[in-house]
Enzyme design. Structure first.
Site, PDB file in Angstrom:
ATOM      1  N   LYS A   1     -71.854  20.638  30.062  1.00 59.27           N
ATOM      2  CA  LYS A   1     -72.379  19.887  30.625  1.00 59.27           C
ATOM      3  C   LYS A   1     -71.321  18.411  30.069  1.00 59.27           C
ATOM      4  O   LYS A   1     -71.668  18.061  28.668  1.00 59.27           O
ATOM      5  CB  LYS A   1     -73.746  19.629  30.711  1.00 59.27           C
ATOM      6  CG  LYS A   1     -74.464  18.028  31.165  1.00 59.27           C
ATOM      7  CD  LYS A   1     -75.789  18.514  30.639  1.00 59.27           C
ATOM      8  CE  LYS A   1     -76.428  16.989  30.879  1.00 59.27           C
ATOM      9  NZ  LYS A   1     -78.089  17.197  30.574  1.00 59.27           N
TER      10      LYS A   1
ATOM     11  N   ASP B   1     -88.620  14.087  31.621  1.00 51.94           N
ATOM     12  CA  ASP B   1     -86.894  14.125  33.592  1.00 51.94           C
ATOM     13  C   ASP B   1     -87.406  15.608  33.472  1.00 51.94           C
ATOM     14  O   ASP B   1     -86.298  16.262  34.544  1.00 51.94           O
ATOM     15  CB  ASP B   1     -86.183  13.836  32.562  1.00 51.94           C
ATOM     16  CG  ASP B   1     -85.354  13.842  33.624  1.00 51.94           C
ATOM     17  OD1 ASP B   1     -85.233  12.807  34.653  1.00 51.94           O
ATOM     18  OD2 ASP B   1     -83.907  13.468  33.772  1.00 51.94           O
TER      19      ASP B   1
END
Length: 162
Positions: free
Chosen positions: A17, A102
Site C-alpha cells: 500500500k 473507518d
C-alpha cells in the site's frame, strides 16, 4: 493510495500500500496504523509484514489477500456475521480496545478461503473500558459509514452480535 501485488524472495505473496504524497493520511495516521496492526496480531486482522517512511514516501507491506476486499463480494451474510465477531474482538475482547473509525467494505479483505480480515487502522483509536465518547472536535472516519451517534455527537458503543 496505490495498492500493488508483489512477491518476496521467499515466494510469499504480498500487497504493498503506497500512500500518495498528496494523501490526507499523514505521518501520525500512518504510524497509528502500523502500531495498532502490529500490537493486535489476531488471525482475523490483516498482517503487516513491513513499512517504510522516508521523506514523503509512505509504504505498508501486507500479507496478500487473494480475493481482494469485501466490497467486491457484498452478497454474503456470513461475511457480515464474521465481521461482527471481529468487531467484538476489537471493542471488547482484545487487550487493546479499539474503535476502528473507518470500517467499510473496501477495508475488509478476503483471503483465499474468502475469510474476511479487517484492515486499514490509520484512523483507529484505542479507548478505555468506561469510555463512550470521543473528542467531539475531532470525529474522524468516512461519514457514510459512521453511526449517526458517533458522527453527530462523538458517542460510540460496544458492538453486540446476534
Amino acid at each position: 493510495m496505490l495498492k500493488i501485488q508483489g512477491m518476496l524472495e521467499e515466494e510469499q505473496e504480498i500487497a504493498v500500500k503506497r500512500l500518495s504524497k498528496n494523501s490526507s493520511q499523514g505521518h501520525v495516521e500512518f504510524k497509528n496504523e502500523v502500531l495498532f496492526i502490529s500490537k493486535l496480531q489476531h488471525r482475523n486482522l490483516v498482517k503487516i509484514l513491513g513499512c517504510c517512511i522516508e521523506g514523503d514516501e509512505k509504504l505498508l507491506v501486507y500479507e496478500y489477500m487473494l480475493n481482494k476486499s469485501l466490497d467486491s463480494f457484498i452478497f454474503a451474510f456470513q461475511h457480515y456475521q464474521g465481521n461482527c465477531t471481529r468487531l467484538v474482538y476489537l471493542h471488547r475482547d482484545s487487550r487493546l480496545r479499539i474503535i476502528h473509525r473507518d470500517l467499510k467494505a473496501s477495508n475488509i479483505l478476503l483471503d483465499q478461503d474468502m475469510n474476511p480480515k479487517i484492515s486499514d487502522f490509520g484512523l483507529a483509536r484505542s479507548f478505555g473500558g468506561n469510555e463512550t465518547q470521543a473528542n467531539k472536535q475531532r470525529v474522524v472516519g468516512t461519514y457514510g459509514y459512521m453511526s449517526p451517534e458517533y458522527a453527530l455527537d462523538g458517542l460510540f458503543s460496544i458492538v453486540r452480535c446476534i
